[in-house]
Design a protein around this motif. Structure first.
Motif, mmCIF file in Angstrom:
data_model
loop_
_atom_site.group_PDB
_atom_site.id
_atom_site.type_symbol
_atom_site.label_atom_id
_atom_site.label_comp_id
_atom_site.label_asym_id
_atom_site.label_seq_id
_atom_site.Cartn_x
_atom_site.Cartn_y
_atom_site.Cartn_z
ATOM 1 N N ALA A 268 6.905 -24.070 10.512
ATOM 2 C CA ALA A 268 5.454 -24.251 10.736
ATOM 3 C C ALA A 268 4.819 -23.259 11.678
ATOM 4 C CB ALA A 268 5.553 -25.841 11.358
ATOM 5 N N ARG A 269 5.787 -22.976 12.466
ATOM 6 C CA ARG A 269 5.204 -21.965 13.428
ATOM 7 C C ARG A 269 4.702 -20.737 12.648
ATOM 8 N NH1 ARG A 269 9.416 -23.263 18.463
ATOM 9 N NH2 ARG A 269 8.149 -24.742 19.514
ATOM 10 N N GLU B 234 1.437 -21.161 10.856
ATOM 11 C CA GLU B 234 0.506 -21.112 11.885
ATOM 12 C C GLU B 234 -0.011 -19.619 12.279
ATOM 13 O OE1 GLU B 234 -1.571 -23.873 13.242
ATOM 14 O OE2 GLU B 234 -2.469 -22.725 15.032
ATOM 15 N N HIS B 235 0.890 -19.169 12.829
ATOM 16 C CA HIS B 235 0.885 -17.869 13.603
ATOM 17 C C HIS B 235 1.037 -16.621 12.869
ATOM 18 C CE1 HIS B 235 0.600 -20.228 17.241
ATOM 19 N NE2 HIS B 235 1.608 -20.993 17.155
ATOM 20 N N MET C 125 -0.812 -17.684 8.843
ATOM 21 C CA MET C 125 -2.077 -18.037 9.060
ATOM 22 C C MET C 125 -2.570 -18.687 7.687
ATOM 23 S SD MET C 125 -3.674 -15.025 11.541
ATOM 24 C CE MET C 125 -2.742 -14.523 12.721
ATOM 25 N N GLN D 95 3.236 -31.655 13.768
ATOM 26 C CA GLN D 95 2.131 -31.667 14.274
ATOM 27 C C GLN D 95 1.806 -30.922 15.520
ATOM 28 O OE1 GLN D 95 -1.213 -31.428 13.911
ATOM 29 N NE2 GLN D 95 -1.420 -33.149 12.468
ATOM 30 N N GLU E 292 2.949 -28.315 16.789
ATOM 31 C CA GLU E 292 2.948 -27.010 16.415
ATOM 32 C C GLU E 292 1.523 -26.373 15.985
ATOM 33 O OE1 GLU E 292 5.183 -25.308 18.058
ATOM 34 O OE2 GLU E 292 6.302 -27.079 18.546
ATOM 35 N N LEU E 293 0.751 -27.427 15.379
ATOM 36 C CA LEU E 293 -0.176 -26.779 14.469
ATOM 37 C C LEU E 293 -1.713 -26.883 15.109
ATOM 38 C CD1 LEU E 293 1.246 -27.979 10.848
ATOM 39 C CD2 LEU E 293 1.439 -25.856 12.069
ATOM 40 N N GLN E 294 -2.398 -25.924 15.036
ATOM 41 C CA GLN E 294 -3.803 -25.976 15.543
ATOM 42 C C GLN E 294 -4.732 -25.838 14.588
ATOM 43 O OE1 GLN E 294 -1.441 -24.155 18.209
ATOM 44 N NE2 GLN E 294 -1.053 -26.093 18.923
ATOM 45 N N GLU E 295 -4.552 -24.610 13.891
ATOM 46 C CA GLU E 295 -5.520 -24.297 12.814
ATOM 47 C C GLU E 295 -5.033 -24.913 11.479
ATOM 48 O OE1 GLU E 295 -8.384 -22.569 13.392
ATOM 49 O OE2 GLU E 295 -7.876 -22.766 15.662
ATOM 50 N N THR E 296 -3.784 -24.659 11.301
ATOM 51 C CA THR E 296 -3.216 -25.012 9.896
ATOM 52 C C THR E 296 -3.121 -26.500 9.937
ATOM 53 O OG1 THR E 296 -1.916 -23.265 9.773
ATOM 54 C CG2 THR E 296 -1.053 -24.822 8.592
ATOM 55 N N LYS E 297 -3.639 -27.145 8.775
ATOM 56 C CA LYS E 297 -3.681 -28.537 8.697
ATOM 57 C C LYS E 297 -2.302 -28.827 7.911
ATOM 58 C CE LYS E 297 -8.115 -29.842 8.732
ATOM 59 N NZ LYS E 297 -8.077 -29.855 10.248
#
Ligand SMILES: CC(C)=CCC/C(C)=C/CC/C(C)=C/CC/C(C)=C/CC/C(C)=C/CC/C(C)=C/CC/C(C)=C/COP(=O)(O)OP(=O)(O)O
Ligand SMILES: O=P(O)(O)OC[C@@H](O)CO
Ligand SMILES: [Mg+2]
Length: 226
Positions: free
Chosen positions: A145-146, A149-150, A153, A175, A177-182
């Motif tokens: 997941a990281r 996201e990072h 992207m 959840q 760990e995720l800010q932008e990724t849904k």
């Protein structure tokens, strides 16, 4: 409703399975945010086209989740492209997608195309075996997941328990760990209580098999997410 940021609930219809017109109408008018068409095997161009024409009579957004290049057809609102993170073969992470883009890259409308970083958690599922997956520990799943996201992207991270109900503690941990990724959660949701539980942590839940096994209960999962 075409604003993906507000999506909470999706029904996934399998083009290889029979479904009545009445049930398609009920699913499309249920208040779900979108319908995905997809499955692991026997996904044919004919099946994908037939489902599209039956769903298109309704206003709900319709997505083709591509499982093979032969069954891609124009007319869907969006195309979701799986990239299987925990496959042991590079083929299912990047090569089949690369081949498709070598062949069709010039005609792709990129605004309709969305990548999904898939982490497949049920070793008994067809898709796990098809994509030659390896079961990650919780720590390893969180690391995928990281990366999504990072590093990659990607717009979506899909925690896939296909056919079995998953671990809500892991969904919650991912959840965080995720800010932008849904975060999409799918697998084994059979009741409105399960839909509510996974919706608490996942941005979007996907409801599949229960549509065919227990249509009445399937329809009740929509309100549980609102
Ligand atoms: C719009 C248009 C006509 C464009 C033309 C250009 C074009 C062809 C664009 C395509 C671009 C592109 C990048 C395509 C990728 C093609 C491809 C081959 C992708 C492979 C994806 C992949 C890794 C598949 C293997 C795993 C898999 C099948 C994942 C899908 C998710 C899934 C089915 C999960 C399990 O679902 P479930 O319902 O649980 O399964 P069963 O019930 O069947 O067990
Ligand atoms: O069919 P179920 O187990 O509901 O899973 C839904 C979806 O995640 C499958 O890709
Ligand atoms: Mg299915």
């Amino acid at each position: 409703m075409y604003n993906m940021d507000e999506w909470k609930h999706i029904f996934k219809l399998d083009p290889a399975k029979e479904i009545s017109g009445d049930m398609i109408d009920k699913l499309c008018e249920s208040g779900t945010d979108a319908i995905i068409v997809g499955g692991t095997d026997d996904v044919t161009l004919d099946g994908v086209l037939q489902l599209l024409s039956r769903i298109r009579r309704h206003a709900v957004p319709v997505i083709l989740e591509i499982s093979n290049i032969e069954s891609v057809t124009p007319g869907y609102d969006y195309y979701f492209v799986p990239m299987v993170l925990n496959s042991q073969e590079k083929k299912w992470l990047i090569d089949v997608q690369h081949e498709a883009i070598v062949e069709y890259g010039d005609v792709i409308n990129w605004d309709e195309m969305f990548a999904e970083g898939y982490c497949i958690m049920n070793p008994e599922s067809k898709v796990y075996q098809h994509a030659d997956c390896k079961l990650p520990t919780d720590e390893e799943a969180i690391a995928y997941a990281r990366m999504v996201e990072h590093l990659f992207m990607l717009p979506f991270f899909y925690l896939e328990y296909s056919g079995t109900y998953g671990d809500s503690a892991l969904v919650e941990a991912i959840q965080q760990e995720l800010q932008e990724t849904k975060l999409i959660y799918g697998g084994g949701i059979e009741t409105k209580e399960q839909a509510a539980e996974m919706s608490e942590f996942a941005d979007i839940i996907v409801v599949g098999n229960v549509i065919y096994d227990n249509p009445k209960e399937a329809l009740k999962t929509v309100n549980a997410t609102k």
